[in-house]
Design a protein around this motif. Structure first.
Motif, mmCIF file in Angstrom:
data_model
loop_
_atom_site.group_PDB
_atom_site.id
_atom_site.type_symbol
_atom_site.label_atom_id
_atom_site.label_comp_id
_atom_site.label_asym_id
_atom_site.label_seq_id
_atom_site.Cartn_x
_atom_site.Cartn_y
_atom_site.Cartn_z
ATOM 1 N N THR A 1 -9.333 16.141 -8.203
ATOM 2 C CA THR A 1 -8.954 17.402 -8.302
ATOM 3 C C THR A 1 -7.593 17.780 -8.776
ATOM 4 O OG1 THR A 1 -8.099 16.905 -5.920
ATOM 5 C CG2 THR A 1 -10.283 17.908 -6.090
ATOM 6 N N THR A 2 -6.968 16.605 -9.079
ATOM 7 C CA THR A 2 -5.724 16.845 -9.564
ATOM 8 C C THR A 2 -5.625 16.082 -10.774
ATOM 9 O OG1 THR A 2 -4.666 15.082 -8.223
ATOM 10 C CG2 THR A 2 -4.468 17.509 -7.467
ATOM 11 N N ASN B 1 1.137 3.918 -3.076
ATOM 12 C CA ASN B 1 0.496 5.156 -2.775
ATOM 13 C C ASN B 1 1.808 6.218 -3.046
ATOM 14 O OD1 ASN B 1 -1.808 4.391 -1.861
ATOM 15 N ND2 ASN B 1 -1.482 4.524 0.537
ATOM 16 N N LYS C 1 1.524 9.174 -5.892
ATOM 17 C CA LYS C 1 1.805 10.404 -5.512
ATOM 18 C C LYS C 1 2.800 11.123 -6.113
ATOM 19 C CE LYS C 1 3.587 12.924 -1.281
ATOM 20 N NZ LYS C 1 4.304 12.443 -0.404
ATOM 21 N N GLU D 1 -2.698 12.758 0.668
ATOM 22 C CA GLU D 1 -2.152 14.004 0.037
ATOM 23 C C GLU D 1 -3.257 14.693 -0.730
ATOM 24 O OE1 GLU D 1 -0.843 10.980 -0.041
ATOM 25 O OE2 GLU D 1 1.008 10.887 0.918
ATOM 26 N N TRP D 2 -3.945 13.975 -1.301
ATOM 27 C CA TRP D 2 -5.201 14.657 -2.233
ATOM 28 C C TRP D 2 -6.092 15.474 -1.169
ATOM 29 C CZ3 TRP D 2 -2.320 10.513 -3.654
ATOM 30 C CH2 TRP D 2 -2.092 10.533 -5.102
ATOM 31 N N PHE D 3 -6.533 14.824 -0.100
ATOM 32 C CA PHE D 3 -7.699 15.028 0.650
ATOM 33 C C PHE D 3 -7.543 16.565 1.175
ATOM 34 C CE2 PHE D 3 -8.029 10.650 2.523
ATOM 35 C CZ PHE D 3 -8.585 10.214 1.544
ATOM 36 N N THR E 1 -10.449 3.738 -2.601
ATOM 37 C CA THR E 1 -10.238 4.975 -1.498
ATOM 38 C C THR E 1 -9.617 6.026 -2.016
ATOM 39 O OG1 THR E 1 -10.134 3.116 0.137
ATOM 40 C CG2 THR E 1 -9.066 5.232 0.663
ATOM 41 N N GLY E 2 -10.348 7.283 -1.761
ATOM 42 C CA GLY E 2 -9.519 8.768 -2.123
ATOM 43 C C GLY E 2 -9.807 9.055 -3.587
ATOM 44 N N TRP F 1 -11.240 12.351 -4.499
ATOM 45 C CA TRP F 1 -10.514 13.516 -4.308
ATOM 46 C C TRP F 1 -9.421 13.524 -5.512
ATOM 47 C CZ3 TRP F 1 -12.859 10.873 -0.199
ATOM 48 C CH2 TRP F 1 -13.387 11.843 0.859
ATOM 49 N N PHE F 2 -9.157 12.440 -5.912
ATOM 50 C CA PHE F 2 -7.890 12.332 -6.856
ATOM 51 C C PHE F 2 -8.094 13.163 -7.970
ATOM 52 C CE2 PHE F 2 -7.003 7.658 -5.300
ATOM 53 C CZ PHE F 2 -6.455 8.178 -4.260
ATOM 54 N N LEU G 1 1.186 14.151 -8.034
ATOM 55 C CA LEU G 1 1.251 15.417 -7.248
ATOM 56 C C LEU G 1 2.605 16.091 -7.513
ATOM 57 C CD1 LEU G 1 -0.593 14.558 -3.842
ATOM 58 C CD2 LEU G 1 -1.527 15.559 -5.881
ATOM 59 N N VAL H 1 0.872 -1.132 0.102
ATOM 60 C CA VAL H 1 0.098 0.077 -0.098
ATOM 61 C C VAL H 1 0.811 1.240 -0.006
ATOM 62 C CG1 VAL H 1 -1.653 1.404 1.399
ATOM 63 C CG2 VAL H 1 -1.955 -0.980 1.111
ATOM 64 N N ALA I 1 -3.838 6.020 5.481
ATOM 65 C CA ALA I 1 -3.295 7.270 4.917
ATOM 66 C C ALA I 1 -3.560 7.346 3.172
ATOM 67 C CB ALA I 1 -1.650 7.265 4.984
ATOM 68 N N THR I 2 -3.877 6.211 3.024
ATOM 69 C CA THR I 2 -4.065 6.327 1.224
ATOM 70 C C THR I 2 -5.331 7.503 0.995
ATOM 71 O OG1 THR I 2 -4.148 3.999 1.457
ATOM 72 C CG2 THR I 2 -5.147 4.775 -0.749
ATOM 73 N N GLY I 3 -4.655 8.163 -0.020
ATOM 74 C CA GLY I 3 -5.168 9.515 -0.406
ATOM 75 C C GLY I 3 -5.039 10.825 0.215
#
Lengths: 373, 373
Positions: A100-101, A64, A68, B96-98, A93-94, A97-98, A72, A60, B92-94
């Protein structure tokens, strides 16, 4: 636009108990380098990001970190789907939000009909799916993957923007493909292949699932293959990624250099432990599959070979009829069709399963699997 | 500013094989409602979002949905930390995007020193940590949680903006707390409590870990407690969340109504199956802990009681010395200190472990656990 097409990262995978984490990081670094050097506008990852639905904490963290880094830190748009090895629910998961970038990670069938437009191209991100999901989504009975794909492609085509190029990102077994040992589920779950004719309206189909980048040789439909050799049957494949230009269409193969290769060494025990091969490969850090030509019984074989080749992943003895005395390790693959092949060869040493027999066996296995689900 | 303080959601938790998913969704809906009604500027979740590091797919989907609802749909800033029940790496997954949408999820010790400022307040988000992480971070030997917190708070204070209020969000056992059965790891791993005096420079400390909101009664340091009753020892607690105003400081308790309560029913077998209690609670959907006052052996006890109370989570027989004949189910908690207590009481029916003895036992257990890690 130009994008990089990769797939089947299988983060967390082990090769017969050897962690591949370091090799995967090395391959990732090259993929990142290629994305920058070719100045691509996006990176496509066509499924099987993880090796298992329940990835370890280490896996994981590794995946991740990679996602990133690309999205990012390097500011690269990412287009990814879940494969049959991923847990769609966990991978998701997430994901809201992803976006947004500009990181689009689709894990549900419904999201395949939300095309993502980047520059001149509409991307349709179709995650790995099972027939039940298609039945639920379209509220009709669907018996084969081909029927399912007909419905799916029809719906996608209604969303085609005529001013754009259209790229499908998918994870399945496309007809005509040959395949390698490490795509276990292909033969069991996906035998009912998708005919490539169904996909002809796309400008490009970026596929994941098969680890051989030459599995399909259609001009505009390709498997990228995995970045690493994940089984002995892949030993002679060159690994890499595709760089795809959409307008004018152009496909460029960019090879990856493994940190540790997977090689096959064939010879007698003496040659392997004292002869030329031994001298050349002594203490190699490559993963080694041994083809031992002796027929006699050799005591403490594995340990004696490991003293020379620390990372042995398989020993086979092609000249020995009864190889029960050593672990061939092929059982570890648990691929029912392969096991059937091996069993059949044992019983009828001079013949193999013919196509008709393989088809019957596959149909039976598919049925069993469907009933289990 | 005004924020809502909650903690210990334990998504995925079961109460003796009964899924709490529905109850957790109902509690979440009330928390969301309270956040809107009180017009809070942020929601704080002080750890243990999941019940287990390896949450089920269903739990992952449930928590992901809740976080998405609060942050992406309701546009509420979120401030959250990992607790001892969470896998920091997975959670923690995601993350940084949150942050692109003001969702701050801190899972590493280092990130505790990256305060998040919202309106008039600096939030320090300190995830659950072990001593080794503190030793690594500060590069010095640290023997107790108090030593660790002294270092941590000193470093935080250097980051204090004098024009702001300062709120610590943390997940540990603060000194003086009483506690309930379902915080198993508290007693084993965290007995070495954090003295509240170390935390006095914060304007408010939003704690997670203990499920009883009255566990600590300092004016400016509170456990929110869990939104649900997770063990029989919590049967008589009122659950809720804190609404915290920073300037002027004000603390408001907002209770939550359980969809299904957890109740204790005490009586003889006849009373419980035919009498007044039976009439009042017949087929209750609440979770029921039975206190059976009979001393005689009753055949097929569990099934006969379940016919009346479908969701029995515990049966105890306070008047029966030898209760080996029925499953008391308390073993299921596997809390070493509790088991020791029970064993001691069996051997010395008239006395309990005294404080000194409990302290010795805890120290030994902590040592064993540290060595296992």
């Amino acid at each position: 636009m130009r994008f990089l097409h990769t797939a089947d990262w299988h983060i967390g995978k082990k090769l017969h108990d050897f962690s591949l984490a370091e090799d995967q990081t090395a391959a990732f670094d090259q993929i990142e380098r290629l994305a920058k050097d070719y100045q691509v506008d996006a990176v496509v990852i066509a499924g099987d990001l993880y090796d298992r639905g329940l990835a370890s904490e280490q896996a994981v963290e590794q995946l991740n970190g990679m996602l990133k880094q690309l999205n990012l830190n390097d500011h690269l748009p990412l287009l990814a789907i879940s494969g049959n090895h991923d847990s769609a629910a966990r991978l998701a998961t997430g994901s809201e939000w992803f976006e947004t970038t500009d990181f689009y990670l689709h894990t549900t069938l419904a999201s395949a009909f939300e095309p993502v437009t980047i520059m001149d191209t509409q991307f349709f991100l179709l995650p790995f799916f099972n027939l039940q999901a298609v039945r639920n989504y379209f509220e009709q009975d669907v018996k084969t993957i081909s029927q399912a794909m007909t419905l799916i492609v029809d719906q996608m085509k209604q969303l085609f923007d005529p001013d754009k190029k259209h790229v499908l990102v998918a994870h399945f077994f496309a007809a005509g493909s040959t395949h390698t040992d490490s795509e276990i589920q292909v033969e069991v779950g996906g035998l009912d292949a998708v005919p490539t004719t169904l996909l002809k309206d796309f400008d490009y189909v970026a596929l994941g699932h098969l680890h051989n980048p030459r599995a399909l040789n259609e001009e505009r439909m390709r498997y990228s293959g995995s970045p690493l050799k994940f089984s002995v049957s892949e030993a002679n494949l060159q690994k890499g990624v595709w760089i795809v230009d959409t307008n004018p269409f152009k496909l460029t193969w960019a090879p990856l250099q493994p940190k540790h290769d997977l090689i096959i060494l064939e010879g007698s025990f003496d040659e392997l432990t004292q002869g030329k091969i031994a001298a050349q490969y002594d203490q190699t850090q490559d993963y080694v599959a041994i083809r031992l030509t002796d027929t006699k019984l050799i005591s403490d074989l594995m340990n004696r070979l490991r003293a020379r080749y620390p990372k042995i992943v398989e020993i086979k003895r092609p000249n020995q009829q009864d190889d029960a005395s050593i672990a061939t390790m092929t059982m570890a693959s648990h691929d029912p069709l392969m096991l059937l092949d091996e069993f059949y060869e044992k019983v009828h040493p001079d013949q193999q399963l013919d196509d008709q027999q393989r088809q019957w066996a596959s149909a039976a296995l598919t049925k069993v699997e469907e009933e289990e689900n």
